[in-house]
Design an enzyme around this catalytic site. Structure first.
Site, mmCIF file in Angstrom:
data_model
loop_
_atom_site.group_PDB
_atom_site.id
_atom_site.type_symbol
_atom_site.label_atom_id
_atom_site.label_comp_id
_atom_site.label_asym_id
_atom_site.label_seq_id
_atom_site.Cartn_x
_atom_site.Cartn_y
_atom_site.Cartn_z
ATOM 1 N N CYS A 1 2.722 4.985 9.533
ATOM 2 C CA CYS A 1 1.201 5.156 9.945
ATOM 3 C C CYS A 1 0.406 3.547 9.398
ATOM 4 O O CYS A 1 -0.888 3.289 9.928
ATOM 5 C CB CYS A 1 0.701 5.536 8.482
ATOM 6 S SG CYS A 1 1.890 5.212 6.629
ATOM 7 N N HIS B 1 -4.823 0.842 2.619
ATOM 8 C CA HIS B 1 -3.441 1.012 1.573
ATOM 9 C C HIS B 1 -3.549 1.842 0.090
ATOM 10 O O HIS B 1 -3.786 1.526 -0.702
ATOM 11 C CB HIS B 1 -2.349 0.015 1.311
ATOM 12 C CG HIS B 1 -1.355 0.405 0.698
ATOM 13 N ND1 HIS B 1 -1.239 0.061 -1.170
ATOM 14 C CD2 HIS B 1 -0.226 0.703 0.956
ATOM 15 C CE1 HIS B 1 -0.170 1.291 -1.011
ATOM 16 N NE2 HIS B 1 0.753 1.186 0.049
ATOM 17 N N HIS C 1 0.280 5.017 2.499
ATOM 18 C CA HIS C 1 0.052 5.255 3.524
ATOM 19 C C HIS C 1 -1.406 4.709 3.674
ATOM 20 O O HIS C 1 -1.807 4.325 2.881
ATOM 21 C CB HIS C 1 -0.827 6.823 2.723
ATOM 22 C CG HIS C 1 -1.149 6.903 4.550
ATOM 23 N ND1 HIS C 1 -0.501 7.835 5.422
ATOM 24 C CD2 HIS C 1 -2.199 7.685 4.420
ATOM 25 C CE1 HIS C 1 -1.516 8.011 6.217
ATOM 26 N NE2 HIS C 1 -2.027 7.913 5.810
#
Length: 1080
Positions: free
Chosen positions: A178, A593, A601
Site C-alpha cells: 500500500c 498511515h 496501512h
C-alpha cells in the site's frame, strides 16, 4: 582524479557516514544527531566503539567541538536530510544487565553490516527496501496457492474490474505494498512528473550492456514505471497490477527478511533512482554545458544555514528534498516549520560579544514540489521499541512560505520578536484568567464568580435560630431501620412516643437501606444551610458588597478573555499582509498511515486540480472525497490514522498541473493521446486482453443460459387450467395448495369455519376463527370476505357478490396497511397487497394483485366460492394489455420477493445468533443488511429496521473477533491458524461494509475496537512465529478501503410457507423484545 570524481567520492563518503548515523540511532534509540556524530568522531569511525560510548551505564556525553556541533553542511553533503527508517521492528533491547553479551551482539551485527557494504556496495537502507519487496512478491505468489479466499483476490467477473468512464485507475495491493500505491499515485497525478516519466527515452549507450549497477537497476525500473504510468492513463481496467515494477525493485537487492516499507524511505529511494536515470540521459545530451536533471529541478531546493557560535558567525548552503518535521509538541504545520527553522538561542546573531549560540535556516530556493515528512514515530527507550505519535497536527490547503524565505528574513525576525513578546504577554493574561476561573487554595477550585454567587445565596437564605441537629427527634428510628409505624410527615403532628413503637433489632429483621425513601429530608427543614444570626443591616451591607464584587469579577474576566482573543487574532494575522503572501503552495497530496509503529496501512488523498475536488486513492479503490474526510483521517488525534507525508506544489507554477495541447490544432490532449507511440501500443495490447476476458465471460454466461433453457424445455409441465390463463408465472407467495392436495375434510372444515365466523363476528374477530384453518392469510381473507358478502350474493347473484367481497377485502387490507403493529406482527409478510399499499404502488398493480387472489383456482370450497372465482377470472381476461404495465407489475412483485428473502436472511441470522452460532449467523446478517439497505433506499416501508440488523451484525463481528483473539492468545499453532482464518475469511472482508457509511458511528467504533484489540499485541512479547503471523495479518485488518474485495456467495435459504415464515419471524422478534441488547 577529476573534480567531478572527487565530488562524487565525497558524496558517497557522506552517504556512508549518514548510514552509520542511522544505524547508531536505531541501535541505541538516541535521536540527537550531534551526540551521534560526536560518538562516531571520537571512535574514529569504529561503530562498535561508538555504540560502547553511547550505551555504557555511566557514560557521559563527549564534549562537542565547535566545528562539529555547528557544521551543518560539508562539501559534497547529501542532497536531502535523511532520517532513516522510522518504523524499524528489529529493535535491540538495551535494558539487560549482561552488557558484554550485548556488546558482542552489536559488534557482530555491525561487522556483518559493514562487510555487506564493502562487498556489495549496498547500504542497509537499500537492503531494508529489498526485504519488503521480496516479501511483497512472495506473498503475491503465495496468494495464488492458498485455499482460503484472500482479501486481495480479483473478482472472477471481469465486469467488476472494468473501469467506469474516465474514473482514475487504482493499483492492486500485491502484498503489503500500500506504501507503493500511495506514493506512485501521488506522483502520477503531478502532470509534469507524469510527462517526464512517459516521455523518458533510455540513453543510446544503455541499449547495449549496462555500464554499472545503477544502469542495470534503474533503466529497467524506468521502463516498467513508464508501462505502469501508461496503464494508469489508458487502461480499461478498474485497477492494474504493479508487480513487474515491484519485481525490478526486488531484484536490485538480495535479502530474506520482511517488513512493511516506510513511505518516506521509499520516496527517498524512488527519487534517487529516478534522478540517476535522468542524469544518465542528461549527461548524454549535454553540449558542453552542465546537464540539468529534471528530477532535481522538480523536487530539490536549497536553504541557507546562518549561525553563531560563541560570537563567531557561520553560513552554509544545503540542498534538500523531503523536509523532515517533528510533530510532537506542535499543533499545526507552521509551528513545526518555525521549530525546524530555528535552533538554539538566536538573539546573538547581531552581536559579536554575546556568548549565546544558535542557528537559523532560510529557504533560498524552493522546489516546485515541496514535500514535508512528518516524523510520527519515536523510539521508546523504556519499552525498547518504536511508537507512533497520534497527536493532532493541523495543516492548511494553502501554505504561504514567505516568512521562511531568505529575502524576507529581516521582516520575519521583527515579526518573530513581536510574536514572542505577544506570547509572553498572553501567558501572563492566561495565568491571571486562570486565577479567576479556578479560585481557591485547596485541591478543588471553582470560578470566582460562582463562589461569590454561592456566598450571596447563603447570606440571603432564611435564618434558622436552632442548630441543624436540634430539631431532629433523637428518639426517632434511624433512616435504615424498618418500623411498623408511619413516621409523621411534619413536626407539627404529634407521633407516638418511642415506647409505643415496637423495637426492631438486627436479630429480628435485617436492616434494609432504601436511599430514595428513607433518607428523604423532612419538608420543614431548609434545602440549603443558612446563617443563624444576621441582622438586616449586616445582610444589606454584605449583599451590596457581594453584588459589587461579583460584577467587578465578571468585568475583569470578560476583559481578560477579550484581550486574549485579540492577541490570538493579532498573532494569526501577523503574516497576512500582502508582502507575506507572495509564495503560495497548494496542498497536492496527503499520505496517510493508520496503525501502529511497526504495522499499518497507507493510502493517499490527492487533489484533482481540474475538477477542484479531493480524491481518495486506497489501493484498487479510487473514490471522491472531501476536505472534511481528509481532516478527520489526516490531522490525527482521531482513531489511529494520521498524515505521514504532505506534498505541496507551487501554486504559481501552472506547468505542474497543466494538461498538454496539440501544437497544431491547439486542442487539449487527453487519455491515450498523451502517450508516446510505443506506450499506446502497449496499452492497446493490454486492453485487447481485457476485452477478450469480457467476451469469454459473456460467452460463458450465454452458454449457461442456453443450457438452463434446454433443461427447462426437457422438464415435463402440467397443463394450466384453461379457465385461468392469467395465472401462469404467478408469484409463489400468491399460490395456494393445489386442489388435489386439499382433502375433503379440509374443505368441510373451511365451510364450517366460514359459517362459524359469520355467526360469531359480533362476539369474536372472524380472522381469529379463520386462524384455526390451515390456509394462507390471503385465502383466509378472501373466504372471510365472501362469507360477509353472502347476503348480496344471494339477492343479486355472483357478480354483485364478487364486487362486495373484493370491496370488503380491499378495505380490510387498507386498514392493516394503516395500522402500526409491533415488529413481531408484520402484516406485510401476510399480504403482498399490504406491502404495495404502504409503499404507494400504482392502484392498477394493487387491483390486479387482489383480482388474481380472488381468481385463484384453489378457491373452490363450495358453489358460492367457485362462482365468485369464475367472475374474477373473467375480469382478468377482460383486462387489456395497455391497461396494466406488466413490466412494472413484475418489478413490484420481484421487490416483494426480495423483501421476503431479506426477512428470511434476518430471521435465520437472528436464530443462529441466539444459539451462539456466530460464524453461521454472520453471513445471513450481512446479506440481510445489504439487501435491506437496497430496499430502504427506495422507500421507508420497503424493508426492516436498519438499526436492528446493524446492531446484531456488529455484535456478531465483535464476538467473532473476541473468539479469534482468544484463539491467537492460546499460542497453539492450530488454534492460532483457526483464529486467523476467522479474521481473514469472515471479519476482514466485512470491515468495508461497516466503514462504507461514515454516519454509522457505532459501526466505525466497533471496527476501531477490533483493530485496537489486535494492535495491542504489538507491545507484547511473543514467539517469533506469532510475531511474523501478526505482522503479516495486521495490514489487512488496518486496510481502510471501503471496496468489497472478496466475499462468499449468499447462503441458501430453505423454503418456507407464509404461515411458517410469519410464525417463526414473530417468535424471534418476540424473543428479542424480551432480551435487552446493548446499544438498542
Amino acid at each position: 582524479m577529476t573534480v567531478e570524481q572527487n565530488v562524487l567520492q565525497q558524496s558517497k563518503s557522506q552517504k556512508h557516514q549518514q548510514t552509520f548515523l542511522n544505524q547508531l540511532r536505531e541501535i541505541t534509540g538516541i535521536n540527537d544527531i550531534q551526540v551521534l556524530q560526536q560518538a562516531l568522531k571520537d571512535s574514529n569511525g569504529n561503530l562498535e566503539l561508538a555504540v560502547t560510548f553511547l550505551t555504557a551505564k555511566n557514560a557521559k556525553v563527549p564534549q562537542q567541538e565547535e566545528a562539529t556541533y555547528y557544521q551543518t553542511a560539508l562539501p559534497g553533503n547529501d542532497r536531502y536530510i535523511s532520517v532513516g527508517s522510522q518504523a524499524d521492528t528489529n529493535v535491540i533491547d538495551l535494558t539487560g544487565d549482561d552488557k558484554d553479551d550485548l556488546q558482542r551482539a552489536i559488534a557482530l551485527s555491525l561487522e556483518e553490516s559493514n562487510r555487506a557494504f564493502r562487498e556489495t556496495g549496498i547500504t542497509d537502507e537499500e537492503q531494508a527496501i529489498s526485504r519488503v519487496l521480496e516479501a511483497s512478491i512472495a506473498e503475491n505468489k503465495a496468494s495464488l496457492k492458498r485455499t482460503h479466499p484472500e482479501v486481495w483476490s480479483d473478482s472472477p467477473n471481469p465486469y467488476d474490474r472494468k473501469r467506469q468512464d474516465s474514473c482514475p485507475v487504482g493499483l492492486k495491493n500485491v502484498g503489503n505494498t500500500c506504501w507503493f500505491s500511495a506514493v506512485i499515485q501521488s506522483l502520477f497525478n503531478l502532470l509534469e512528473f507524469r510527462r517526464l516519466v512517459l516521455n523518458y527515452n533510455p540513453p543510446a549507450s544503455a541499449q547495449d550492456l549496462p555500464r554499472n549497477q545503477k544502469e542495470h537497476r534503474n533503466l529497467p525500473f524506468m521502463r516498467e514505471l513508464r508501462y505502469l504510468f501508461a496503464l494508469l492513463v489508458g487502461s480499461k481496467r478498474k485497477y492494474v497490477d504493479p508487480s513487474r515494477a515491484v519485481e525490478i525493485l526486488k531484484d536490485a537487492f538480495k535479502s530474506n527478511d520482511s517488513q512493511q516499507q516506510d513511505v518516506s524511505e521509499f520516496t527517498h529511494k524512488l527519487l534517487d533512482w529516478l534522478e540517476d536515470a535522468f542524469q544518465i540521459k542528461a549527461e548524454e545530451e549535454r553540449d558542453g554545458e552542465k546537464p540539468k536533471n529534471p528530477m532535481v529541478e522538480l523536487f530539490y531546493g536549497r536553504f541557507l544555514a546562518v549561525g553563531v557560535l560563541e560570537g563567531k558567525k557561520f553560513e552554509n548552503t544545503e540542498m534538500f528534498g523531503q523536509y523532515p518535521l517533528q510533530v510532537n509538541g506542535f499543533k499545526d504545520l507552521h509551528e513545526c516549520l518555525e521549530a525546524a527553522m530555528i535552533e538554539g538561542e538566536i538573539e546573538s546573531l547581531h552581536s559579536e560579544n554575546s556568548g549565546k549560540s544558535g542557528q537559523e535556516h532560510w529557504f533560498t530556493e524552493l522546489p516546485p514540489v515541496l514535500t514535508f515528512e512528518l516524523s510520527r514515530f519515536e523510539f521508546n527507550q523504556a519499552l525498547g521499541r518504536p511508537e507512533k505519535i497520534h497527536n493532532k497536527l493541523e495543516f492548511p490547503p494553502i501554505l504561504y512560505l514567505d516568512r521562511y524565505m531568505h529575502k524576507n528574513r529581516e521582516i520575519t525576525r521583527i515579526k518573530r520578536d513581536e510574536i514572542k513578546r505577544l506570547k509572553e504577554f498572553l501567558t501572563v493574561l492566561q495565568q491571571r484568567l486562570e486565577r479567576y476561573l479556578s479560585y481557591g487554595s485547596g485541591p478543588k477550585r471553582f470560578p470566582l464568580v460562582d463562589v461569590l454567587q454561592y456566598a450571596l445565596e447563603f447570606a440571603s437564605s432564611k435564618p434558622v435560630c436552632t442548630s441543624p441537629i436540634d430539631d431532629i427527634d433523637a428518639s426517632a428510628p434511624l433512616s435504615g431501620t424498618v418500623t411498623t409505624q408511619t413516621i409523621p410527615s411534619t413536626t407539627e403532628q404529634q407521633g407516638p412516643s418511642s415506647s409505643e413503637i415496637p423495637s426492631t433489632s438486627p436479630v429480628q429483621r435485617s436492616v434494609i437501606h432504601k436511599p430514595f425513601t428513607q433518607s428523604r429530608i423532612p419538608p420543614d427543614l431548609p434545602m440549603h444551610p443558612a446563617p443563624r444570626h444576621i441582622t438586616e443591616e449586616e445582610l444589606s451591607v454584605l449583599e451590596g458588597c457581594l453584588h459589587r464584587w461579583r460584577t467587578e469579577v465578571e468585568n475583569d474576566t470578560r476583559d481578560l478573555q477579550e484581550s486574549i482573543s485579540r492577541i490570538h487574532r493579532t498573532i494569526e494575522l501577523m503574516y497576512s499582509d500582502k508582502s507575506m503572501v507572495q509564495v503560495p503552495y497548494r496542498l497536492h497530496a496527503v499520505l496517510v498511515h493508520e496503525g501502529q509503529a511497526n504495522a499499518g496501512h497507507y493510502w493517499a488523498y490527492i487533489y484533482d486540480h481540474h475538477q477542484r475536488r479531493w480524491m481518495k486513492y486506497n489501493d484498487i479503490s479510487v473514490t471522491k472525497s472531501t476536505w472534511e474526510e481528509l481532516e478527520r483521517d489526516s490531522f490525527g488525534g482521531y482513531r489511529n490514522a494520521s498524515a505521514y507525508c504532505l506534498m505541496y506544489i507551487n501554486d504559481k507554477e501552472q506547468f505542474l498541473i497543466q494538461e498538454e495541447f496539440n501544437k497544431e490544432t491547439g486542442q487539449m490532449l487527453l487519455g491515450m493521446d498523451t502517450l508516446p507511440l510505443d506506450l499506446k501500443d502497449y496499452v492497446k495490447e493490454d486492453n485487447k486482453r481485457f476485452e477478450k476476458e469480457l467476451e469469454e465471460w459473456d460467452a460463458e454466461l450465454a452458454q449457461k443460459v442456453q443450457q438452463e433453457k434446454l433443461l427447462a424445455s426437457q422438464t415435463p409441465r402440467m397443463p394450466a387450467p384453461s379457465s385461468a390463463p392469467a395465472q401462469a408465472g404467478e408469484p409463489e407467495y400468491l399460490e395456494q395448495p393445489s386442489r388435489t392436495d386439499l382433502s375433503k375434510q379440509l374443505k368441510e372444515d373451511s365451510v364450517r369455519a366460514i359459517t362459524k365466523a359469520l355467526a360469531e363476528q359480533e362476539v369474536r374477530s372472524p380472522e381469529t376463527v379463520m386462524q384455526t384453518v390451515m390456509l394462507t392469510p390471503n385465502m383466509q381473507g378472501i373466504i372471510m370476505a365472501i362469507g360477509k358478502a353472502r347476503n348480496v350474493y344471494d339477492r343479486c347473484g355472483p357478480e354483485a357478490g364478487f364486487f362486495k367481497a373484493i370491496k370488503l377485502e380491499y378495505a380490510r387490507l387498507l386498514k392493516l396497511a394503516q395500522d402500526d403493529p409491533p415488529p413481531e406482527c408484520d402484516y406485510r409478510l401476510h399480504h403482498a397487497v399490504v406491502y404495495f399499499m404502504q409503499n404507494e404502488a400504482p392502484k392498477k398493480i394493487i387491483e390486479r394483485t387482489l383480482l388474481e387472489q380472488f381468481g385463484d383456482h384453489n378457491l373452490s370450497f363450495d358453489e358460492r366460492c367457485r362462482n365468485i372465482m369464475k367472475v374474477a377470472q373473467a375480469k382478468l381476461e377482460m383486462i387489456k394489455p395497455d391497461e396494466v404495465n406488466m413490466e412494472e407489475y413484475e418489478r413490484w412483485h420481484q421487490e416483494y420477493r426480495n423483501y421476503r428473502e431479506t426477512t428470511m436472511y434476518l430471521m435465520v441470522g437472528l436464530e443462529l445468533f441466539q444459539k451462539k452460532s456466530y460464524m453461521e449467523a454472520l453471513l445471513y446478517l450481512i446479506y440481510a443488511y445489504q439487501n435491506n439497505k437496497e430496499l430502504l433506499s427506495k422507500g421507508l416501508y420497503r424493508g426492516h429496521d436498519e438499526e436492528l440488523i446493524s446492531h446484531y451484525r456488529r455484535e456478531c463481528l465483535l464476538k467473532l473477533n473476541e473468539h479469534a483473539a482468544a484463539l491467537f492468545e492460546s499460542g497453539d499453532d492450530q488454534e492460532v491458524n483457526n483464529g486467523l482464518i476467522i479474521m481473514n475469511e469472515l471479519i476482514v472482508p466485512c470491515l468495508p461494509l461497516l466503514l462504507v457509511d461514515e454516519t454509522e458511528e457505532k459501526d466505525i467504533a466497533a471496527v476501531e475496537d477490533m483493530r485496537n484489540r489486535w494492535c495491542s499485541y504489538l507491545g507484547q512479547e511473543m514467539e517469533p512465529n506469532l510475531q511474523e503471523k501478526l505482522t503479516d495479518f495486521l495490514p489487512k485488518l488496518l486496510d481502510c478501503s471501503t471496496e468489497i474485495k472478496g466475499f462468499n456467495d449468499p447462503p441458501k435459504l430453505p423454503s418456507y410457507s407464509t404461515h411458517e415464515l410469519c410464525e417463526r419471524f414473530a417468535r424471534i422478534m418476540l424473543s428479542l423484545s424480551r432480551t435487552p441488547a446493548d446499544g438498542r
